[in-house]
Design a protein around this motif. Structure first.
Motif, PDB file in Angstrom:
ATOM      1  N   HIS A  68      13.176  -2.769   9.638  1.00  0.00           N
ATOM      2  CA  HIS A  68      14.613  -3.007   9.822  1.00  0.00           C
ATOM      3  C   HIS A  68      15.311  -3.226   8.478  1.00  0.00           C
ATOM      4  O   HIS A  68      14.785  -3.899   7.598  1.00  0.00           O
ATOM      5  N   ARG A  69      16.494  -2.629   8.331  1.00  0.00           N
ATOM      6  CA  ARG A  69      17.296  -2.816   7.118  1.00  0.00           C
ATOM      7  C   ARG A  69      18.650  -3.388   7.508  1.00  0.00           C
ATOM      8  O   ARG A  69      19.368  -2.823   8.317  1.00  0.00           O
ATOM      9  N   ILE A 121      10.196   6.420  12.080  1.00  0.00           N
ATOM     10  CA  ILE A 121       9.243   5.470  12.656  1.00  0.00           C
ATOM     11  C   ILE A 121       9.981   4.247  13.204  1.00  0.00           C
ATOM     12  O   ILE A 121       9.680   3.760  14.299  1.00  0.00           O
ATOM     13  N   TYR A 122      10.975   3.767  12.463  1.00  0.00           N
ATOM     14  CA  TYR A 122      11.766   2.620  12.916  1.00  0.00           C
ATOM     15  C   TYR A 122      12.436   2.935  14.258  1.00  0.00           C
ATOM     16  O   TYR A 122      12.371   2.141  15.199  1.00  0.00           O
ATOM     17  N   GLN A 136      16.704   3.569   3.979  1.00  0.00           N
ATOM     18  CA  GLN A 136      15.347   3.959   4.335  1.00  0.00           C
ATOM     19  C   GLN A 136      15.151   5.446   4.041  1.00  0.00           C
ATOM     20  O   GLN A 136      16.101   6.222   4.087  1.00  0.00           O
ATOM     21  N   SER A 137      13.908   5.825   3.797  1.00  0.00           N
ATOM     22  CA  SER A 137      13.596   7.245   3.678  1.00  0.00           C
ATOM     23  C   SER A 137      13.662   7.848   5.089  1.00  0.00           C
ATOM     24  O   SER A 137      13.683   7.131   6.090  1.00  0.00           O
ATOM     25  N   TYR A 138      13.660   9.167   5.153  1.00  0.00           N
ATOM     26  CA  TYR A 138      13.723   9.848   6.443  1.00  0.00           C
ATOM     27  C   TYR A 138      12.554   9.433   7.330  1.00  0.00           C
ATOM     28  O   TYR A 138      12.732   9.105   8.502  1.00  0.00           O
ATOM     29  N   SER A 139      11.338   9.407   6.785  1.00  0.00           N
ATOM     30  CA  SER A 139      10.168   9.079   7.603  1.00  0.00           C
ATOM     31  C   SER A 139      10.176   7.607   8.048  1.00  0.00           C
ATOM     32  O   SER A 139       9.784   7.299   9.168  1.00  0.00           O
ATOM     33  N   THR A 167       0.850  -1.194   0.000  1.00  0.00           N
ATOM     34  CA  THR A 167       0.000   0.000   0.000  1.00  0.00           C
ATOM     35  C   THR A 167       0.878   1.233   0.000  1.00  0.00           C
ATOM     36  O   THR A 167       2.097   1.139   0.174  1.00  0.00           O
ATOM     37  N   MET A 168       0.268   2.381  -0.163  1.00  0.00           N
ATOM     38  CA  MET A 168       1.044   3.628  -0.182  1.00  0.00           C
ATOM     39  C   MET A 168       1.721   3.843   1.166  1.00  0.00           C
ATOM     40  O   MET A 168       1.196   3.446   2.203  1.00  0.00           O
ATOM     41  N   TRP A 169       2.889   4.489   1.119  1.00  0.00           N
ATOM     42  CA  TRP A 169       3.663   4.704   2.333  1.00  0.00           C
ATOM     43  C   TRP A 169       2.871   5.454   3.396  1.00  0.00           C
ATOM     44  O   TRP A 169       2.922   5.117   4.572  1.00  0.00           O
TER      45      TRP A 169
END
Length: 171
Positions: free
Chosen positions: A122-123, A137-138, A130-133, A93-95
């Protein structure tokens, strides 16, 4: 303002207890106060969140309805750590929609739901950035989960974060 110490209340919390307040994470009850607000006498828990440098007053009657709870038992924490070992389940779904769902899980205060957010965002090394947002959240989810792990296992937050990251790397 009367302060009562080490007295159990009708909702089974006492001064000195660590609790989880869903929107803020792990805090400590430092006092029980009686205050009159708008002519109504209220009994209040005074809860401090040291990391956020915040104090919150929660009326006894609202403690359950706002989701305030005792720390998770070791079995619940074990279930949360098991979730971290699983495969990430990222919906297509959309981010913005996923971000809302992740925020809701974090603010639920449920360690298993928070672990799902940590697992999904997690990456590992070698994966795309990851994007900033996503990163925000992570980190919020990891911090919230680490605070409860630290309180339950009576270790410091740094050790709790390292433990969670170790579980994530082993997955």
């Amino acid at each position: 303002m009367a302060v009562v110490t080490k007295k159990k209340t009708q909702v089974d919390y006492a001064v000195g207890d660590h609790i989880v307040y869903p929107a803020h994470g792990v805090g400590k009850i430092v006092a029980v106060e009686s205050q009159t607000i708008s002519g109504i006498a209220l009994e209040l828990f005074v809860i401090t969140f040291d990391k956020d440098k915040m104090t919150l007053r929660v009326p006894f009657a609202k403690a359950k309805t706002v989701g305030m709870r005792k720390l998770s038992d070791p079995d619940t924490m074990k279930a949360a750590l098991t979730v971290l070992k699983g495969r990430a389940r990222v919906k297509r779904t959309m981010w913005s929609r996923r971000a809302q769902e992740y925020e809701a899980k974090i603010n639920s205060g449920d360690p298993v739901s928070i672990a799902e957010v940590v697992r999904d965002l997690h990456r590992n090394a070698g994966q795309p950035e990851q994007s900033y947002s996503e990163r925000q959240i992570y980190e919020a989810a990891l911090d919230r989960l680490a605070r409860e792990v630290a309180a339950v296992e009576q270790i410091d937050e740094t050790a709790a974060v390292e433990r969670l990251e170790q579980v994530l790397r082993a997955a």
